[in-house]
Design a protein around this motif. Sequence first.
Motif, PDB file in Angstrom:
ATOM      1  N   PRO A  91     -28.997 -83.250   2.253  1.00  0.00           N
ATOM      2  CA  PRO A  91     -29.317 -82.590   0.976  1.00  0.00           C
ATOM      3  C   PRO A  91     -28.945 -83.454  -0.223  1.00  0.00           C
ATOM      4  CG  PRO A  91     -28.160 -81.091   2.439  1.00  0.00           C
ATOM      5  CD  PRO A  91     -28.146 -82.423   3.104  1.00  0.00           C
ATOM      6  N   ALA A  92     -27.770 -84.098  -0.147  1.00  0.00           N
ATOM      7  CA  ALA A  92     -27.353 -84.935  -1.268  1.00  0.00           C
ATOM      8  C   ALA A  92     -28.318 -86.103  -1.441  1.00  0.00           C
ATOM      9  CB  ALA A  92     -25.928 -85.439  -1.049  1.00  0.00           C
ATOM     10  N   ALA A  93     -28.760 -86.683  -0.332  1.00  0.00           N
ATOM     11  CA  ALA A  93     -29.708 -87.795  -0.426  1.00  0.00           C
ATOM     12  C   ALA A  93     -30.998 -87.338  -1.098  1.00  0.00           C
ATOM     13  CB  ALA A  93     -29.997 -88.360   0.965  1.00  0.00           C
ATOM     14  N   LEU A  94     -31.410 -86.113  -0.785  1.00  0.00           N
ATOM     15  CA  LEU A  94     -32.611 -85.570  -1.425  1.00  0.00           C
ATOM     16  C   LEU A  94     -32.433 -85.504  -2.937  1.00  0.00           C
ATOM     17  CD1 LEU A  94     -33.677 -82.645   0.923  1.00  0.00           C
ATOM     18  CD2 LEU A  94     -35.074 -84.604   0.280  1.00  0.00           C
ATOM     19  N   THR A  95     -31.249 -85.090  -3.387  1.00  0.00           N
ATOM     20  CA  THR A  95     -31.048 -84.967  -4.828  1.00  0.00           C
ATOM     21  C   THR A  95     -30.992 -86.328  -5.514  1.00  0.00           C
ATOM     22  OG1 THR A  95     -28.623 -84.960  -4.751  1.00  0.00           O
ATOM     23  CG2 THR A  95     -29.719 -82.839  -4.536  1.00  0.00           C
ATOM     24  N   MET A  96     -30.867 -87.403  -4.743  1.00  0.00           N
ATOM     25  CA  MET A  96     -30.924 -88.742  -5.334  1.00  0.00           C
ATOM     26  C   MET A  96     -32.361 -89.244  -5.415  1.00  0.00           C
ATOM     27  SD  MET A  96     -27.555 -89.529  -5.353  1.00  0.00           S
ATOM     28  CE  MET A  96     -27.511 -87.874  -5.988  1.00  0.00           C
ATOM     29  N   GLY A  97     -33.293 -88.445  -4.958  1.00  0.00           N
ATOM     30  CA  GLY A  97     -34.682 -88.886  -4.952  1.00  0.00           C
ATOM     31  C   GLY A  97     -35.030 -89.743  -3.751  1.00  0.00           C
ATOM     32  N   ILE A  98     -34.159 -89.748  -2.734  1.00  0.00           N
ATOM     33  CA  ILE A  98     -34.451 -90.502  -1.516  1.00  0.00           C
ATOM     34  C   ILE A  98     -35.376 -89.654  -0.645  1.00  0.00           C
ATOM     35  CG2 ILE A  98     -33.464 -91.497   0.579  1.00  0.00           C
ATOM     36  CD1 ILE A  98     -30.874 -91.929  -1.083  1.00  0.00           C
TER      37      ILE A  98
END
Lengths: 291, 286
Positions: free
Chosen positions: A177-184
Amino acid sequence: MVSQFVQLSVIGLANGAIFALAALGFALIYKSTGVINFAQGDFLSVGAYALYAGVATFGLHWSLGMLLAIAVAVVLALLVERLLLRPMIGESSIAVIMVTIGLSSMLQAVLLMLFGNAPRRMPRILPGGSIDLLGATIPVNRLVAIAIAAVVLGLFTVFFQRSRWGVAMRAVADDQPAALTMGISVPRVFAMAWALAGVSAVVGGLLVAELVGVSGTVAEFGLIVFPVVILGGLDSIKGTMVGGAVIGLLVQYTAGYVGGGLQQVIPFVVLVLILLVRPYGLFGEVRIERV
Amino acid sequence: MTDSAPTATATTAAGATRDDAGGPGPLLAINNLEVIYDEVILVLRGLSMEVATGQIVALLGSNGAGKSTTMKAITGLLPTEHGETTDGTIHLRDTDITHADPAQIVRAGASLVMEGRHVFEHLTVHENLVAGGFTRPAETDDGIAEVYEYFPALEQRRDQAAGYLSGGEQQMLAIGRALMASPTLLMLDEPSLGLAPMLVEEIFAIIQRLNRDLGTTVLLVEQNARQALDIADQGYIMESGRIVLDGSAAELADNPDVKEFYLGMAEAGRKSYRDVKHYKRRKRWL
């Protein structure tokens, strides 16, 4: 005495190089996507047969043959990821494992259909001949195999430490989820993990074709991946190197000094021992707990 | 932003005051948002709110009011939790991001600092920041230098695994990592969660500084209503999936209901807890 030891060591490390490359693909996929890929050995076969087809059947130069094999393996890996495993996201891990086992049988069957059962003679790609090392006669291609594996594993290590996509892949492995919020883009990271596993399978396939020969037994390397990754740690590149080398050497030493078929069992004895003593392996990620 | 009629009506219907006196339109405009989890659980029921450019806006509410869901809806994270936006729109400036994927939303300029920090534990501080700058690879080095200016403590720890940082440092890293995408809208979900009061003050001071120095618009979700209203320009109060009250932070801090329910200040001395409970159950906004 010394010469036998040197010989066993070099052969062990060369086999270990194959193990390590097979295990690398496994670890890449497991770390990034959480999928335990039982078809890793078959990817190795696909790599070996694709290379054989390019070099022997189509008569390409070995470099073009490698490119062809890499293209085949990457496309296959991407298709598998997109069509078989992405729909399985969120399913139980047993279901996912079943899918990869099914995939393994399918790949075996397709290779059998295309190339038949007979072992194929692969034209030599690595330099032949042998040199004298401490009284032992060492085939040069084994040494080259070790060097190739070392370089490839080194490149992968640098990729994961330094490059933007490498860091992104580790970020996804850590916290999706955190990676998603980085735009990854997580799907793209999954695809990349499979593609890279395909590349490592081709390099592994090259070494297999060279050292062992191209036949249906190549897929058996898939089984030995498990002792290697369990020993090294399921998600560690360093672990695949060390695990590959240790298992490769152990098998050769056992064959040379003990014999009696024990060498076939020894990797799995290691597997059980490691699971009992240190289940996350030598270099596996220990869950960080702050107090 | 008065570009579409439904926008205006939906906002008025929900009772939100419009606040675009002369300034540019809102940076973030949410209209009549409805979110459903697992196809049955209605969590947001017609939520409308706006965040004006350059402001700090606090979104307050009790547990389960839907604050985090609102954040996830804005950042496109709902599908990862079987949630789905079934009605309404979310606009970032003129871009409709209602159904955009997370990467598009980050590129459009909205970054979220998730509740519970969510740093990449096994990556170093430096690598966390590199991952944060994923959408802007060319500016990664400059961005990291800037983050270290705001958070000098992080620079000293740059090669340490983020999992071993203290809670306060992790929160700083989470904020710094979000800044790496150079957002115009920075959303923070409960940044004070689990931190010592002194650290909370430090974090809030930094949020204010970011807002002042970089002109970053901030949407702050908090349980810690008093502190949030202290630094905010505007505030919204949520209950059961919609906005029940909004106004300037000062107005809200003065509102007797807000005082009682969120700031823990009863007007007429201390009542028994039981009375409070009964009273609360009877009295609801709406």
